[in-house]
Design an enzyme around this catalytic site. Structure first.
Site, PDB file in Angstrom:
ATOM      1  N   LYS A   1       3.137  -2.300   6.469  1.00  0.00           N
ATOM      2  CA  LYS A   1       3.262  -2.296   5.012  1.00  0.00           C
ATOM      3  C   LYS A   1       4.662  -1.855   4.582  1.00  0.00           C
ATOM      4  CE  LYS A   1      -0.723  -3.796   3.569  1.00  0.00           C
ATOM      5  NZ  LYS A   1      -0.793  -5.146   2.925  1.00  0.00           N
TER       6      LYS A   1
ATOM      7  N   TYR B   1      -0.584   0.077  10.642  1.00  0.00           N
ATOM      8  CA  TYR B   1      -0.742  -0.437   9.279  1.00  0.00           C
ATOM      9  C   TYR B   1       0.403   0.037   8.387  1.00  0.00           C
ATOM     10  CZ  TYR B   1      -2.930  -1.059   4.661  1.00  0.00           C
ATOM     11  OH  TYR B   1      -3.195  -1.404   3.359  1.00  0.00           O
TER      12      TYR B   1
ATOM     13  N   SER C   1       0.837  -1.195   0.000  1.00  0.00           N
ATOM     14  CA  SER C   1       0.000   0.000   0.000  1.00  0.00           C
ATOM     15  C   SER C   1       0.874   1.247   0.000  1.00  0.00           C
ATOM     16  CB  SER C   1      -0.901   0.012   1.243  1.00  0.00           C
ATOM     17  OG  SER C   1      -1.521   1.265   1.421  1.00  0.00           O
TER      18      SER C   1
END
Length: 262
Positions: A160, A156, A143
């Site tokens: 990532k 997150y 991402s």
């Protein structure tokens, strides 16, 4: 598609984690349409499975955050089809959370799903791929948050960012038998887009993307076909950006708004 061409996956076996809905379902459908046998997984059995060209994906229940479950998932795919040619580590995601108050359990679960699980499944896949003719390909779905974090995404984004580093490290260790690549996804219009980008499903944010639209799941699926196939046979350790050119800088948008129409 030309049979026997570089995007023909007839006779190959593909495993897509989180492959039952959203981006994962599009990836699964693309490989099915290209002739592959496809195995998908999830924690709960879906009502429908990805299908194309009259064939359906095979579902195996698994929580890939558990190393033993990840290994059993790969074993089940090989037991069913005899080999494993492509792994797409697609399972991931996280709701937004305030970094100052989020619980340790939340952080652990986000990192487990978005970083540790891809590592566990890739390890199991590598044991199979390294020993078979033709080796294999691992594709990690990342991402833009891993390179350009947004508020509310601390755990997150960190996970990532780690996934991209993991991709490059595994590409170094596992070549030439197994290629490992990464896709950096941007804003994607899915069935859950309204909850993330507003009631218009993201139409209002299209203006910040150079390509003038959000991605759709098929954009990511097509990139997976390229990275898994013969056209990318010398590509490993790469990060393929599927984000429409990124996002215009805030200062540019502010200046444009201040200048008015025309």
């Amino acid at each position: 598609m030309e049979i026997g061409g570089p995007l023909d996956f007839t006779g190959q076996v593909v495993l897509v984690t989180g492959g039952t809905r959203g981006i994962g379902a599009a990836i699964s459908g693309a490989f099915l349409g290209a002739g592959a046998e496809v195995v998908v997984c999830g924690r709960t059995t879906p009502e429908t499975l990805p299908a194309a060209e009259g064939r359906r994906a095979v579902f195996v229940p698994a929580d890939v955050r558990d190393p033993a479950a990840a290994s059993s998932l790969v074993d089940a795919a090989v037991e069913r089809f005899g080999r494993l040619d492509v792994l797409v580590n697609n399972a991931g995601g996280s709701p937004d959370a305030d970094a100052a108050t989020v619980s340790p359990r939340f952080v652990e679960r986000v990192v487990a799903l978005n970083l540790l699980a891809p590592f566990y499944v890739a390890q199991a896949a590598h044991r199979v791929m390294r020993a078979q003719d033709g080796g294999g390909s691992v594709i990690n779905i990342g991402s833009v948050s891993g390179q350009d974090p947004q508020p509310g995404t601390a755990a997150y984004s960190a996970a990532k960012a780690g996934l991209l580093a993991l991709t490059k490290a595994l590409a170094l260790e596992w070549a030439p038998a197994v290629r490992v690549n990464h896709i950096t996804t941007g804003l994607i219009r899915t069935e859950s887009a309204a909850a993330v980008y507003g009631a218009d499903g993201g139409a209002s944010v299209a203006g910040i993307i150079p390509m003038g639209r959000m991605a759709v799941p098929d954009d990511v699926a097509h990139a997976c076909l390229f990275l898994a196939g013969g056209l990318s046979g010398y590509v490993s350790g790469a990060d393929l950006a599927v984000h429409g050119g990124g996002e215009f800088p805030a200062r540019y948008l502010a200046a444009k708004a201040a200048a008015g129409p025309g």
